[in-house]
Scaffold this motif. Structure first.
Motif, PDB file in Angstrom:
ATOM      1  N   LEU A 139       0.811  -1.211   0.000  1.00  0.00           N
ATOM      2  CA  LEU A 139       0.000   0.000   0.000  1.00  0.00           C
ATOM      3  C   LEU A 139       0.850   1.269   0.000  1.00  0.00           C
ATOM      4  CD1 LEU A 139      -2.841  -0.994   2.500  1.00  0.00           C
ATOM      5  CD2 LEU A 139      -2.755  -1.262   0.015  1.00  0.00           C
ATOM      6  N   GLN A 140       2.170   1.104   0.104  1.00  0.00           N
ATOM      7  CA  GLN A 140       3.117   2.218  -0.004  1.00  0.00           C
ATOM      8  C   GLN A 140       2.843   3.313   1.024  1.00  0.00           C
ATOM      9  OE1 GLN A 140       2.852   3.447  -4.091  1.00  0.00           O
ATOM     10  NE2 GLN A 140       3.747   1.566  -4.876  1.00  0.00           N
ATOM     11  N   LEU A 141       2.637   2.878   2.243  1.00  0.00           N
ATOM     12  CA  LEU A 141       2.463   3.813   3.348  1.00  0.00           C
ATOM     13  C   LEU A 141       3.802   4.026   4.040  1.00  0.00           C
ATOM     14  CD1 LEU A 141      -0.783   2.202   4.777  1.00  0.00           C
ATOM     15  CD2 LEU A 141      -0.651   4.297   3.425  1.00  0.00           C
ATOM     16  N   SER A 142       3.920   5.099   4.778  1.00  0.00           N
ATOM     17  CA  SER A 142       5.155   5.357   5.508  1.00  0.00           C
ATOM     18  C   SER A 142       5.315   4.358   6.651  1.00  0.00           C
ATOM     19  CB  SER A 142       5.140   6.778   6.070  1.00  0.00           C
ATOM     20  OG  SER A 142       4.160   6.888   7.094  1.00  0.00           O
ATOM     21  N   LYS A 143       6.505   4.287   7.188  1.00  0.00           N
ATOM     22  CA  LYS A 143       6.755   3.378   8.309  1.00  0.00           C
ATOM     23  C   LYS A 143       5.890   3.749   9.516  1.00  0.00           C
ATOM     24  CE  LYS A 143      11.512   2.179   7.030  1.00  0.00           C
ATOM     25  NZ  LYS A 143      12.946   2.227   7.441  1.00  0.00           N
ATOM     26  N   LEU A 144       5.754   5.050   9.753  1.00  0.00           N
ATOM     27  CA  LEU A 144       4.917   5.484  10.870  1.00  0.00           C
ATOM     28  C   LEU A 144       3.456   5.104  10.641  1.00  0.00           C
ATOM     29  CD1 LEU A 144       6.387   9.020  11.700  1.00  0.00           C
ATOM     30  CD2 LEU A 144       6.567   6.935  13.058  1.00  0.00           C
ATOM     31  N   ALA A 145       3.013   5.202   9.399  1.00  0.00           N
ATOM     32  CA  ALA A 145       1.628   4.839   9.085  1.00  0.00           C
ATOM     33  C   ALA A 145       1.405   3.352   9.304  1.00  0.00           C
ATOM     34  CB  ALA A 145       1.305   5.222   7.643  1.00  0.00           C
ATOM     35  N   LEU A 336     -10.668  -1.452   8.814  1.00  0.00           N
ATOM     36  CA  LEU A 336     -11.054  -0.050   8.986  1.00  0.00           C
ATOM     37  C   LEU A 336      -9.845   0.806   9.351  1.00  0.00           C
ATOM     38  CD1 LEU A 336     -14.409  -0.288  10.989  1.00  0.00           C
ATOM     39  CD2 LEU A 336     -14.091  -0.017   8.528  1.00  0.00           C
ATOM     40  N   ALA A 337      -8.993   0.281  10.217  1.00  0.00           N
ATOM     41  CA  ALA A 337      -7.795   1.028  10.617  1.00  0.00           C
ATOM     42  C   ALA A 337      -6.862   1.228   9.427  1.00  0.00           C
ATOM     43  CB  ALA A 337      -7.073   0.301  11.745  1.00  0.00           C
ATOM     44  N   VAL A 338      -6.754   0.206   8.581  1.00  0.00           N
ATOM     45  CA  VAL A 338      -5.930   0.336   7.375  1.00  0.00           C
ATOM     46  C   VAL A 338      -6.472   1.454   6.492  1.00  0.00           C
ATOM     47  CG1 VAL A 338      -5.038  -0.833   5.331  1.00  0.00           C
ATOM     48  CG2 VAL A 338      -5.304  -2.105   7.473  1.00  0.00           C
ATOM     49  N   PHE A 344      -5.820   9.180   6.031  1.00  0.00           N
ATOM     50  CA  PHE A 344      -5.067  10.209   6.753  1.00  0.00           C
ATOM     51  C   PHE A 344      -3.816  10.604   5.968  1.00  0.00           C
ATOM     52  CE2 PHE A 344      -2.054  11.864   9.793  1.00  0.00           C
ATOM     53  CZ  PHE A 344      -2.824  12.667  10.625  1.00  0.00           C
ATOM     54  N   SER A 345      -3.197   9.618   5.317  1.00  0.00           N
ATOM     55  CA  SER A 345      -1.954   9.859   4.585  1.00  0.00           C
ATOM     56  C   SER A 345      -2.186  10.509   3.231  1.00  0.00           C
ATOM     57  CB  SER A 345      -1.199   8.537   4.388  1.00  0.00           C
ATOM     58  OG  SER A 345      -0.918   7.913   5.618  1.00  0.00           O
ATOM     59  N   THR A 346      -3.381  10.376   2.650  1.00  0.00           N
ATOM     60  CA  THR A 346      -3.593  10.807   1.269  1.00  0.00           C
ATOM     61  C   THR A 346      -4.715  11.819   1.090  1.00  0.00           C
ATOM     62  OG1 THR A 346      -5.135   8.970   0.818  1.00  0.00           O
ATOM     63  CG2 THR A 346      -2.785   8.569   0.415  1.00  0.00           C
TER      64      THR A 346
END
Length: 413
Positions: A139-145, A336-338, A344-346
């Motif tokens: 999903l190419q999210l950041s490490k924090l995400a 849901l959290a995913v 939140f990131s996009t």
């Protein structure tokens, strides 16, 4: 397949990140408080919170594997014998528990039962969370995400019960994420997901809409292979007993009069109807409508010509999956959290307070349900509605911009 970035994709601002850190810490503190309370044991060795084993649901998986190793797989499907055997294993005061899984899940239960139950619980919990970490990687999210997903309240509740929500979410999201480029691997994931088949209702419709016949074939073959293999190893009687004994038992549990203690973590349209005082016919009717709507929405977003990037398809399908099943609980809502972390990131326009409430909801679901509201299903319903509306609005803007003769250049400042 069209792969376009969301129109309003943006990196979170510094204030967004501070807000996210506060929310994540709040969720962790809530989860830790519950976990610490769960592990306060009474003189019987049972949790003073759950009044059972601290890892309540994992007890079934581990004990089922142990009974199978001991040559007593038939015990799983005889309710009185199963409960008596559990009490011999753990405590004579252990509350009633039921075996609720298809025999195929013993592919996990038998190896785990080779370990003492507490080390097995740790292997299961951290192992399934690791699977979730790997599944969200595409999903190419950041490490924090990604860390926020691993520490979300739904994961912590899942760990508290010793449930399989992290594994099933990993199989669902990992399979859909891999489907376009690695359809065989995706099919294998979906085959394993049949250990909780009601959580994979949307999978065939996503694959059909995208025309991914290789993934469909791989899923069908891997599902059949898992059934055949477990039938050969455990004996064909295991599947017969599951169909004639366990399946009716789980239906009876689903249809039990409202409220029941286990319904405190429920989050489906079926349970909303029961909490609102509706009978079984009305509850099934409302659930059928919700399931049909989730299927239609999933099919629509997975059509190749939709203006939706692939990872958005994946996370929205994970949200819709919680609407499609009548048998879902807070530990099944990790998807849901995913979706929240992805949004939140996009999405700079998505209200942060609303995302916070969705992310935290599994931690407070039991409080709201115990108050007789049973509104948990409104969380995925509202989130999926917002995402679908956003997609429709985006496609309309693109269609208007592509109208011949229309000036598509932005106005001068």
């Amino acid at each position: 397949m069209i792969a376009m970035a969301p129109a309003n994709e943006t990196a979170p601002s510094r204030s967004d990140l501070r807000f996210a850190a506060l929310v994540v810490c709040t969720g962790i503190l809530i989860g830790l408080r519950y976990h610490l309370a769960l592990w306060v044991l009474d003189e019987r060795g049972l949790s003073v919170v759950s009044h059972g084993m601290p890892y309540w649901d994992f007890t079934n998986l581990w004990a089922g594997g142990r009974m199978t190793l001991d040559g007593h797989i038939a015990f799983l499907f005889d309710l009185d014998t199963y409960r008596a055997t559990l009490r011999q294993m753990f405590s004579s005061d252990l509350p009633n528990q039921e075996w609720s899984y298809p025999p195929s899940i013993l592919a996990f239960g038998v190896p785990l039962s080779l370990l003492p139950i507490f080390p097995a619980y740790l292997v299961w919990t951290f192992g399934t969370v690791l699977c979730l970490w790997l599944a969200v990687w595409p999903l190419q999210l950041s490490k924090l995400a990604k860390a926020a997903i691993m520490l979300c309240p739904a994961v912590l509740i899942n760990a508290a019960f010793g449930q399989n929500g992290a594994l099933t979410t990993a199989l669902f999201i990992g399979g859909l994420a891999a489907a376009p480029k690695r359809p065989i691997l995706a099919g294998l994931f979906f085959g394993v997901l049949t250990v909780k088949p009601h959580l994979g209702i949307l999978v065939p419709f996503c694959l059909l809409a995208s025309g991914n016949w290789r993934a469909i074939l791989a899923a069908a073959l891997s599902s059949a292979a898992l059934v055949i293999l477990t039938g050969l190893l455990l004996g064909p009687g295991a599947w017969v007993l599951f169909w004639t004994q366990t399946r009716p038992l789980m239906t009876a549990i689903l249809e039990a009069p409202y409220p029941q203690p286990y319904q405190s973590n429920a989050a489906t349209m079926f349970f909303l109807a029961r909490a609102s005082g509706f009978g079984l016919t009305a509850a099934y009717t409302l659930q059928t409508i919700a399931t049909a709507a989730a299927i239609a929405a999933a099919f629509w977003i997975w059509l190749p010509w939709r203006q939706v990037e692939h990872r958005e398809r994946v996370v929205l399908a994970a949200v819709l999956a919680t609407l499609a099943t009548p048998y879902g609980y807070s530990y099944d809502t990790i998807g849901l959290a995913v979706a929240v972390v992805y949004l939140f990131s996009t999405r700079s326009t998505m209200p942060r307070i609303y995302l916070t409430l969705v992310w935290l909801y599994p931690a407070i679901a039991h409080l709201i349900n115990n108050a007789g509201l049973g509104i948990g299903v409104l969380v995925p319903l509202s989130l999926s509605a917002w995402m679908l509306t956003d997609i429709i609005s985006r496609e309309r803007r693109i269609a208007v911009a592509a109208t011949p003769g229309r000036n598509t250049q932005p106005p001068e400042a």
